[in-house]
Design a protein around this motif. Structure first.
Motif, PDB file in Angstrom:
ATOM      1  N   THR A  67      -3.693   5.365  83.027  1.00 50.94           N
ATOM      2  CA  THR A  67      -5.105   5.316  83.212  1.00 50.94           C
ATOM      3  C   THR A  67      -5.752   4.191  82.566  1.00 50.94           C
ATOM      4  OG1 THR A  67      -4.959   7.869  82.749  1.00 50.94           O
ATOM      5  CG2 THR A  67      -7.070   6.825  82.423  1.00 50.94           C
ATOM      6  N   GLY A  68      -5.365   3.462  81.609  1.00 52.41           N
ATOM      7  CA  GLY A  68      -5.959   2.269  80.897  1.00 52.41           C
ATOM      8  C   GLY A  68      -5.706   1.154  82.014  1.00 52.41           C
ATOM      9  N   ILE A  69      -4.456   1.264  82.357  1.00 51.75           N
ATOM     10  CA  ILE A  69      -3.948   0.262  83.249  1.00 51.75           C
ATOM     11  C   ILE A  69      -4.914   0.067  84.770  1.00 51.75           C
ATOM     12  CG2 ILE A  69      -2.269  -1.019  84.554  1.00 51.75           C
ATOM     13  CD1 ILE A  69      -0.182   0.007  82.181  1.00 51.75           C
ATOM     14  N   LEU A  70      -4.920   1.219  85.034  1.00 48.67           N
ATOM     15  CA  LEU A  70      -5.386   1.421  86.419  1.00 48.67           C
ATOM     16  C   LEU A  70      -7.072   1.288  86.368  1.00 48.67           C
ATOM     17  CD1 LEU A  70      -4.585   1.962  89.326  1.00 48.67           C
ATOM     18  CD2 LEU A  70      -4.807   4.686  88.751  1.00 48.67           C
ATOM     19  N   GLY A  71      -7.628   1.960  85.210  1.00 49.56           N
ATOM     20  CA  GLY A  71      -8.975   1.942  84.903  1.00 49.56           C
ATOM     21  C   GLY A  71      -9.503   0.384  84.878  1.00 49.56           C
ATOM     22  N   TYR A  72      -8.883  -0.292  84.057  1.00 50.16           N
ATOM     23  CA  TYR A  72      -9.346  -1.727  83.963  1.00 50.16           C
ATOM     24  C   TYR A  72      -8.932  -2.604  85.128  1.00 50.16           C
ATOM     25  CZ  TYR A  72     -10.464  -0.950  78.888  1.00 50.16           C
ATOM     26  OH  TYR A  72     -11.151  -0.626  77.891  1.00 50.16           O
ATOM     27  N   ALA A  73      -7.745  -2.212  85.798  1.00 52.43           N
ATOM     28  CA  ALA A  73      -7.732  -2.928  87.051  1.00 52.43           C
ATOM     29  C   ALA A  73      -8.824  -2.984  88.127  1.00 52.43           C
ATOM     30  CB  ALA A  73      -6.372  -2.640  87.678  1.00 52.43           C
ATOM     31  N   ASP A  74      -9.189  -1.419  88.004  1.00 57.57           N
ATOM     32  CA  ASP A  74     -10.342  -1.380  88.958  1.00 57.57           C
ATOM     33  C   ASP A  74     -11.627  -1.889  88.583  1.00 57.57           C
ATOM     34  OD1 ASP A  74      -9.222   0.314  91.031  1.00 57.57           O
ATOM     35  OD2 ASP A  74      -9.588   2.158  90.074  1.00 57.57           O
ATOM     36  N   ILE A  75     -11.830  -2.139  87.380  1.00 56.74           N
ATOM     37  CA  ILE A  75     -13.125  -2.839  87.016  1.00 56.74           C
ATOM     38  C   ILE A  75     -13.075  -4.164  87.107  1.00 56.74           C
ATOM     39  CG2 ILE A  75     -14.385  -3.261  84.640  1.00 56.74           C
ATOM     40  CD1 ILE A  75     -13.617  -0.672  83.596  1.00 56.74           C
TER      41      ILE A  75
END
Lengths: 206, 659
Positions: free
Chosen positions: B303-311
């Motif tokens: 969740t962290g990896i994907l979320g920050y990647a999106d941001i």
């Protein structure tokens, strides 16, 4: 005039004997007892004689069966008076006593009636019972037997006396032999060498 | 008077007659008295005495005596007392001869009596022996009758019991079988009698297929009771197999001598299958829990990896850096897909239940397959015309059906037929037990049958196909998670999956899903702010997730209030709940979990709208969560778009009610 004596068949032996024979049979087997009595009665009937048999050991039924098996209408012949079958104890020991005179009278009567009724002759066979030693008058047995021989001179009634060797002691049997002129020995009728004529015998015991 | 010493014929005749007569007289006494009486008739004889044999005679006496003896044994003695010895003397030879005759008679009678006694003794012994023999025969007959009765009882007993019984002699040859043994072996006793046990009782190891040692031999050697090993399979005469269990024991006589062996066994094929199924279920459950736990943690990180990647993708202007961020997102998405499969297997994946028509899912799946699989594989479809609905997650169900179909495809490298078939069925307990799908209760189900004409599978492979990471494919060609996921999906949908396969005869997978009756609850749509304008209370104990989600929600234009746990969230909601449009609630939290927090919030405000966020969700609680006002479920990890759509749906989704 000398009287002619007729020879008759006794049944238990082939040789003819003159009527009025007084014969003694000492037997020790059942077969001898029965054969002698039945054949004697049968031959008498066949010879036109009036017959009588006295025995405690053979039943009337047995006798009739034998006779009927040999062509004799037993019941009919009994009714005719051809055959008389009685128990020894009833004939010999009336009133529990043995009376030679009564017996001789019966024999005389039997013979005479037979003749009067037209029979060729008459014959009697009787087996003496050992009870003779106990009844009153029993001691007169040999006297009686001797007198039978005397009787036969006038009434030639053929008589056979049966004695069971198993029931009478040897001395008695020899005494019995002295009062029978003839004996049946091994199937043959022989003159008895011990026989004593009635006059002599009766004289010896008187 | 007869002169002395002259013989008289009459006297000789008397002696001769006596000869003839004596043999008729029955006793010695009678003979002797008869003889004495007769001999008295001889000339010169006064009297005759019968003396006992042991009498000592005086030689000087003038009397004459004759011994009646034979073979030196004197029987009697006649003493003649004479008045005229000379008259008697001519008869001496005759008297002597007569005495000799008497001796002969006595001897003959003695011998006859002895013989009669011997015969009587013999006859008595014969009678005694005959009686004893009759007794023995009677006892033997009685014993035989008892034996027959006992045999009859034994036969009735053996015929009546449910276990199979085979008895052998000491050479291991069959002597007796009961009907159950005849059925299980396929050998009637009439044929089996006298045959070696190994011919009739052919057993192998279920796993190795190797012949197992004859238990009778071991019993005969050891004299001990021998139990059959586990996994023993009895080969019927016609080739069919029975899983059996039990033991062999020696038959001993009264003196302890072994007279044979009795083998008692029973068919445990059904119990064995159930036991194996149970073991498999327990194993799958354990593996599922492990997989679910790992996936949950992975998802939090992703969740962290994907979320920050999106941001980063949104924020970065440098195209190279943006591409790096996109690669990070791609890798994270692939990882998320893998964990999603793990979760599916562990029945902890995203489960958003809706009433769905499985026929539509099958049709969609077939469309995908028609575009992707080898044209040599013909797809046949025979769907039930009956309108059928199930409660479930269409995405998960489609994945399950697709994965099964892809396995079928892989089993037909040279082409074949892939067949889909459905039918409405009513399963009873017996059917569930006999088809190894005892994990589901009896009831109304739709049966989805997916069959292929491929290679088929052996028993051993069938045992493992639903295990995670089990694959028969080459390395790199399969993750081993496809069927495991399908299995988990079916279990999470309160369904079951059964496999029927035989090497060379293809495979049939049958999926059973409970049919439902659908009822829509009409909900009044409230005018709520849509995407970009909502006030959202975000509750998550994981810093990384909470911070990432907060940034993503802000990015989407929402107003965000964060809480680190349930208690904080309840406290805040009591004070300021009226201004909150949506609560995003993590399911797994240490102090107060998502469900408990949702219950508390719902009690404060029954109209509260909640979006559950979790690495996994307990399917069993889905219905309950619906009642608590939970309007959606977002599985971790999530992208901006996914988050945006989930929020929008949560604010607008009608409530569904599961019967």
């Amino acid at each position: 005039m000398k009287k002619l004596t007729r020879n008759i068949a006794l049944g238990f032996t082939d040789q003819p004997e003159p009527e009025g024979t007084h014969l003694c049979l000492i037997f020790s087997s059942e077969k001898e007892r029965t054969d002698c009595l039945l054949k004697f009665l049968l031959s008498g009937l066949k010879g036109g004689e009036r017959v009588a048999g006295f025995t405690d050991e053979i039943s009337e039924k047995e006798i009739c069966s034998y006779l009927e098996a040999n062509g004799i209408a037993c019941d009919e012949r009994k009714q005719n008076g051809d055959i008389t079958i009685s128990r020894t104890s009833e004939v010999y020991f009336e009133n529990d006593s043995f009376d030679p005179a009564r017996m001789l009278g019966l024999l005389t009567q039997f013979y005479n009636e037979s003749r009067e009724q037209g029979y060729e002759s008459a014959r009697v066979i009787g087996e003496m019972a050992p009870r003779i030693a106990e009844v009153q008058g029993g001691e007169r047995l040999l006297e009686y037997e001797s007198r039978v021989t005397l009787l036969q001179r006038t009434c030639p009634l053929t008589a056979v006396c049966q004695y069971d060797a198993n029931q009478f002691d040897g001395a008695t049997i020899l005494e019995v032999m002295k009062v029978h002129p003839k004996m049946l020995v091994n199937g043959s009728v022989v003159n008895n060498p011990f026989y004593i004529e009635p006059e002599e015998y009766l004289n010896s015991i008187s | 008077m007869t002169p002395s010493n002259e013989l008289s014929a009459e006297k000789i005749g008397q002696i001769a007659l006596m000869h003839s007569m004596v043999s008729q007289l029955p006793t010695a006494d009678s003979i002797l008295s008869f003889s004495i009486q007769g001999l008295k008739q001889l000339p010169g004889v006064r009297t005759v005495n019968n003396l006992p044999p042991e009498t000592v005679l005086n030689d000087n006496t003038s009397n004459v005596h004759f011994a009646i003896s034979h073979r030196q044994q004197v029987y009697a003695l006649f003493e003649f007392i004479l008045s005229d010895p000379s008259a008697f003397s001519p008869y001496h030879p005759y008297v002597e001869n007569f005495c000799a005759v008497l001796a002969l008679i006595f001897e003959e009678r003695r011998q006859r009596t002895e013989k009669q006694n011997l015969m009587a003794t013999l006859e008595q012994r014969v009678a005694e022996r005959t009686q004893a023999l009759q007794q023995e025969i009677q006892e033997r007959k009685h014993a035989e009758n008892e034996l027959r009765r006992s045999e009859g009882n034994l036969r009735i007993t053996l015929d009546s019991i449910g276990d199979a019984v085979i008895a052998t002699d000491t050479e291991g040859k069959v002597t007796r079988m009961n009907p159950v043994a005849e059925t299980l072996t396929g050998w009637p006793q009439s044929e089996a009698s006298g045959l070696p046990l190994t011919t009739v009782f052919n057993i192998i190891n279920a796993a190795t297929r190797q012949t197992i040692d004859n238990p009778v031999d071991r019993v005969l050697i050891t004299g001990q009771v021998v139990g059959l090993k586990n996994h023993t399979v009895l080969l019927h005469r016609n080739g069919s197999e029975y899983q059996i269990a039990d033991s062999a024991a020696p038959i001993r006589s009264d003196d302890g001598t072994i007279q044979g062996v009795v083998l008692v066994f029973r068919d445990i094929t059904e119990e064995y299958a159930i036991h194996e199924q149970l073991k498999r279920s327990e194993k799958m459950s354990a593996v599922g829990q492990l997989a679910g736990g790992i996936a949950h943690d992975f998802n939090n990180q992703l969740t962290g990896i994907l979320g920050y990647a999106d941001i980063l993708i949104e924020e970065l202007t440098d195209p190279t850096l943006r591409d790096f961020a996109k690669d990070i997102r791609k890798a994270a998405q692939r990882s998320a897909e893998l964990t999603a499969q793990l979760l599916a297997f562990g029945r902890k994946g995203k489960y958003h239940a809706h009433p769905i028509d499985p026929h539509e899912i099958i049709a969609d799946t077939i469309k995908i397959l028609e575009r992707s699989i080898d044209k040599r594989i013909r797809i046949e479809c025979n769907l039930s015309p009956e309108k059928t609905m199930v409660m479930g997650d269409s995405s998960q169900l489609q994945n399950a059906i697709l994965n099964i179909a892809l396995n079928a495809r892989d089993a037909m490298p040279n082409g074949g037929t892939l067949r889909f078939q459905t039918s409405s069925v009513q399963l009873d307990e017996r059917f569930c037990n006999s088809h190894k799908i005892d994990e589901i209760p009896p009831g109304d189900y739709i049966e989805i049958s997916i069959s292929d004409t491929g290679d088929g599978m052996n028993q051993e492979t069938q045992k493992h196909i639903f295990e995670p990471f089990f694959t028969t494919k080459e390395i790199g060609k399969g993750t081993g998670m496809g069927l495991a996921g399908a299995y988990g999906t079916m279990r999470s949908h309160h369904g079951a999956i059964a496999v029927h396969s035989k090497p060379g005869h293809g495979t049939v997978m049958r999926l059973y899903l409970p049919r439902i009756h659908m009822e829509y609850i009409s909900t009044e749509k409230t005018s709520r702010p849509t995407v970009g304008h909502a006030a959202i209370l975000l509750v998550d104990d994981e810093d990384l997730v909470r911070k990432t989600a907060e940034k993503m929600l802000c990015k989407l234009g929402h107003k965000v209030i964060t809480c680190t746990g349930g208690h904080d969230a309840i406290k805040f909601y009591k004070q300021s709940g009226a201004q909150i449009d949506l609560v995003i609630l993590d399911m797994i939290m240490p102090d107060l979990n998502g469900k408990e927090t949702a219950q508390a919030l719902s009690s404060i405000n029954p109209q509260v709208r909640i979006l559950i966020s979790s690495g996994y969700s307990q399917n069993d609680e889905a219905g309950e969560l619906d009642k608590l006002g939970i309007q959606g479920f977002i599985s971790k990890p999530f992208s901006l778009t996914k988050l945006s759509n989930s929020i929008a749906n949560a604010l607008e989704t009608p409530k569904i009610h599961r019967l």
